[in-house]
Design a protein around this motif. Sequence first.
Motif, PDB file in Angstrom:
ATOM      1  N   TYR A  49     -31.717  38.522 -29.261  1.00 32.73           N
ATOM      2  CA  TYR A  49     -31.785  38.926 -28.094  1.00 32.73           C
ATOM      3  C   TYR A  49     -32.287  37.703 -27.178  1.00 32.73           C
ATOM      4  CZ  TYR A  49     -31.443  43.245 -30.341  1.00 32.73           C
ATOM      5  OH  TYR A  49     -30.854  44.584 -30.858  1.00 32.73           O
ATOM      6  N   ASP A  50     -32.154  37.947 -25.998  1.00 35.16           N
ATOM      7  CA  ASP A  50     -32.878  36.958 -25.015  1.00 35.16           C
ATOM      8  C   ASP A  50     -34.591  36.698 -25.451  1.00 35.16           C
ATOM      9  OD1 ASP A  50     -30.403  36.107 -23.994  1.00 35.16           O
ATOM     10  OD2 ASP A  50     -30.597  37.513 -22.108  1.00 35.16           O
ATOM     11  N   LYS A  51     -34.955  37.959 -25.502  1.00 34.40           N
ATOM     12  CA  LYS A  51     -36.527  38.016 -25.920  1.00 34.40           C
ATOM     13  C   LYS A  51     -36.763  37.375 -27.298  1.00 34.40           C
ATOM     14  CE  LYS A  51     -40.545  39.364 -24.654  1.00 34.40           C
ATOM     15  NZ  LYS A  51     -41.270  39.166 -23.521  1.00 34.40           N
ATOM     16  N   LYS A  52     -37.735  36.263 -27.150  1.00 33.69           N
ATOM     17  CA  LYS A  52     -38.026  35.608 -28.099  1.00 33.69           C
ATOM     18  C   LYS A  52     -39.434  35.631 -28.677  1.00 33.69           C
ATOM     19  CE  LYS A  52     -34.056  32.447 -28.040  1.00 33.69           C
ATOM     20  NZ  LYS A  52     -33.399  32.969 -29.030  1.00 33.69           N
ATOM     21  N   ILE A  53     -40.271  35.987 -27.777  1.00 39.13           N
ATOM     22  CA  ILE A  53     -41.723  35.994 -27.865  1.00 39.13           C
ATOM     23  C   ILE A  53     -42.286  37.307 -28.749  1.00 39.13           C
ATOM     24  CG2 ILE A  53     -44.210  36.188 -26.787  1.00 39.13           C
ATOM     25  CD1 ILE A  53     -42.906  34.548 -24.081  1.00 39.13           C
ATOM     26  N   VAL A  54     -42.717  37.197 -29.877  1.00 45.58           N
ATOM     27  CA  VAL A  54     -43.267  38.256 -30.653  1.00 45.58           C
ATOM     28  C   VAL A  54     -44.769  38.419 -30.350  1.00 45.58           C
ATOM     29  CG1 VAL A  54     -43.640  39.029 -32.968  1.00 45.58           C
ATOM     30  CG2 VAL A  54     -41.739  38.065 -32.405  1.00 45.58           C
ATOM     31  N   VAL A  55     -45.678  37.613 -30.258  1.00 44.27           N
ATOM     32  CA  VAL A  55     -47.040  37.551 -30.171  1.00 44.27           C
ATOM     33  C   VAL A  55     -47.162  36.872 -28.742  1.00 44.27           C
ATOM     34  CG1 VAL A  55     -49.355  37.047 -30.720  1.00 44.27           C
ATOM     35  CG2 VAL A  55     -47.638  37.315 -32.662  1.00 44.27           C
ATOM     36  N   TYR A  56     -47.764  37.662 -27.903  1.00 38.48           N
ATOM     37  CA  TYR A  56     -47.772  37.183 -26.124  1.00 38.48           C
ATOM     38  C   TYR A  56     -49.450  37.024 -25.916  1.00 38.48           C
ATOM     39  CZ  TYR A  56     -47.145  37.193 -21.226  1.00 38.48           C
ATOM     40  OH  TYR A  56     -47.063  37.072 -19.754  1.00 38.48           O
ATOM     41  N   HIS A  57     -49.699  36.050 -25.231  1.00 41.56           N
ATOM     42  CA  HIS A  57     -50.975  35.614 -24.916  1.00 41.56           C
ATOM     43  C   HIS A  57     -52.252  35.905 -25.850  1.00 41.56           C
ATOM     44  CE1 HIS A  57     -49.935  35.032 -20.240  1.00 41.56           C
ATOM     45  NE2 HIS A  57     -49.283  34.212 -21.113  1.00 41.56           N
ATOM     46  N   LEU A  58     -52.293  35.515 -26.814  1.00 42.81           N
ATOM     47  CA  LEU A  58     -53.153  35.629 -27.936  1.00 42.81           C
ATOM     48  C   LEU A  58     -54.399  35.072 -27.451  1.00 42.81           C
ATOM     49  CD1 LEU A  58     -54.094  36.982 -30.673  1.00 42.81           C
ATOM     50  CD2 LEU A  58     -53.310  34.829 -31.745  1.00 42.81           C
ATOM     51  N   HIS A  59     -55.435  35.538 -27.004  1.00 45.00           N
ATOM     52  CA  HIS A  59     -56.492  34.950 -26.431  1.00 45.00           C
ATOM     53  C   HIS A  59     -57.763  34.542 -26.953  1.00 45.00           C
ATOM     54  CE1 HIS A  59     -59.457  34.736 -23.143  1.00 45.00           C
ATOM     55  NE2 HIS A  59     -58.652  34.562 -22.078  1.00 45.00           N
ATOM     56  N   PRO A  60     -58.613  33.432 -26.695  1.00 42.16           N
ATOM     57  CA  PRO A  60     -59.617  33.220 -27.545  1.00 42.16           C
ATOM     58  C   PRO A  60     -60.549  34.359 -27.862  1.00 42.16           C
ATOM     59  CG  PRO A  60     -59.299  31.390 -25.866  1.00 42.16           C
ATOM     60  CD  PRO A  60     -58.201  32.495 -25.577  1.00 42.16           C
ATOM     61  N   ASN A  61     -60.628  35.248 -26.867  1.00 38.65           N
ATOM     62  CA  ASN A  61     -61.593  36.512 -26.978  1.00 38.65           C
ATOM     63  C   ASN A  61     -61.074  37.484 -28.032  1.00 38.65           C
ATOM     64  OD1 ASN A  61     -59.685  37.945 -25.701  1.00 38.65           O
ATOM     65  ND2 ASN A  61     -60.912  38.230 -23.868  1.00 38.65           N
ATOM     66  N   GLY A  62     -59.679  37.155 -28.510  1.00 40.79           N
ATOM     67  CA  GLY A  62     -59.305  38.275 -29.637  1.00 40.79           C
ATOM     68  C   GLY A  62     -58.286  39.101 -29.155  1.00 40.79           C
ATOM     69  N   ASN A  63     -58.029  39.004 -27.654  1.00 37.91           N
ATOM     70  CA  ASN A  63     -57.249  39.988 -27.136  1.00 37.91           C
ATOM     71  C   ASN A  63     -55.717  39.205 -27.327  1.00 37.91           C
ATOM     72  OD1 ASN A  63     -56.374  42.594 -25.798  1.00 37.91           O
ATOM     73  ND2 ASN A  63     -56.538  41.628 -23.842  1.00 37.91           N
ATOM     74  N   GLY A  64     -54.871  40.339 -27.096  1.00 36.15           N
ATOM     75  CA  GLY A  64     -53.347  39.759 -27.232  1.00 36.15           C
ATOM     76  C   GLY A  64     -52.409  40.846 -27.176  1.00 36.15           C
ATOM     77  N   PHE A  65     -50.964  40.723 -27.271  1.00 33.89           N
ATOM     78  CA  PHE A  65     -50.109  41.704 -27.127  1.00 33.89           C
ATOM     79  C   PHE A  65     -48.911  41.310 -28.295  1.00 33.89           C
ATOM     80  CE2 PHE A  65     -52.006  41.186 -23.115  1.00 33.89           C
ATOM     81  CZ  PHE A  65     -52.336  42.338 -22.886  1.00 33.89           C
ATOM     82  N   VAL A  66     -48.263  42.329 -28.894  1.00 35.67           N
ATOM     83  CA  VAL A  66     -47.076  42.138 -29.608  1.00 35.67           C
ATOM     84  C   VAL A  66     -45.969  42.711 -28.757  1.00 35.67           C
ATOM     85  CG1 VAL A  66     -45.954  42.660 -31.707  1.00 35.67           C
ATOM     86  CG2 VAL A  66     -48.179  41.696 -32.024  1.00 35.67           C
ATOM     87  N   TYR A  67     -44.693  42.193 -29.110  1.00 34.79           N
ATOM     88  CA  TYR A  67     -43.557  42.713 -28.308  1.00 34.79           C
ATOM     89  C   TYR A  67     -43.098  43.873 -29.100  1.00 34.79           C
ATOM     90  CZ  TYR A  67     -39.025  43.103 -25.901  1.00 34.79           C
ATOM     91  OH  TYR A  67     -37.779  43.598 -25.212  1.00 34.79           O
ATOM     92  N   ALA A  68     -42.950  44.989 -28.851  1.00 35.17           N
ATOM     93  CA  ALA A  68     -42.632  46.130 -29.477  1.00 35.17           C
ATOM     94  C   ALA A  68     -41.758  47.315 -28.870  1.00 35.17           C
ATOM     95  CB  ALA A  68     -43.797  46.836 -29.927  1.00 35.17           C
ATOM     96  N   GLU A  69     -40.919  46.683 -27.866  1.00 37.82           N
ATOM     97  CA  GLU A  69     -40.033  47.485 -26.838  1.00 37.82           C
ATOM     98  C   GLU A  69     -39.068  48.366 -27.955  1.00 37.82           C
ATOM     99  OE1 GLU A  69     -36.996  47.307 -22.993  1.00 37.82           O
ATOM    100  OE2 GLU A  69     -38.008  45.823 -23.750  1.00 37.82           O
ATOM    101  N   TYR A  70     -38.683  47.668 -29.075  1.00 40.01           N
ATOM    102  CA  TYR A  70     -37.441  48.321 -29.746  1.00 40.01           C
ATOM    103  C   TYR A  70     -38.006  48.986 -31.057  1.00 40.01           C
ATOM    104  CZ  TYR A  70     -34.450  45.511 -26.625  1.00 40.01           C
ATOM    105  OH  TYR A  70     -33.970  44.692 -25.859  1.00 40.01           O
TER     106      TYR A  70
END
Length: 156
Positions: free
Chosen positions: A36-57
């Motif tokens: 897909y056009d979407k390629k980011i799996v892990v998004y904005h993993l931050h030094p404070n430990g916060n972050g996101f994973v792409y899970a739309e599907y």
Amino acid sequence: MLSLEQKLAIVESFPELQRKDVSLGRINFHYENSSYDKKIVVYHLHPNGNGFVYAEYVKGYPTDSKGLINIRDFSEEELRVIIQKSILSLTDTSSAVQPKITSQQEERWSDDEGHVLAVTFVEDLWYVYAGSNLDCAFETYEEVEEYMAEEGFAKQ
């Protein structure tokens, strides 16, 4: 909560992901083989430990309007599972070669306690049986393998 270093070690254990440093010390991980056009799996993993994973599907996870799930409080196992599911969700399996098994054949899987499950393929679905009882059904063989591994079963 896992530290940034712990989360980085987990994410970097997926060789199919490529690290991309972004602003404010945050880190993204791309899956370049995405179907897909979407390629980011892990998004904005931050030094404070916060972050996101792409899970739309990915079924079973509540996501925000961008299809992301917050991984701040995920355990190591939870993080590994959601990353693997995210990668699989971005992989086109329609052209992948499925294992050759017909509705007349079945695979046997067993665990360390001697329990046996049978896997059969019928009309586009993989069915898992415990004796004559249907345990669950899956759309892809990869989902069967993942489920069996999570439950402690191995192919006989």
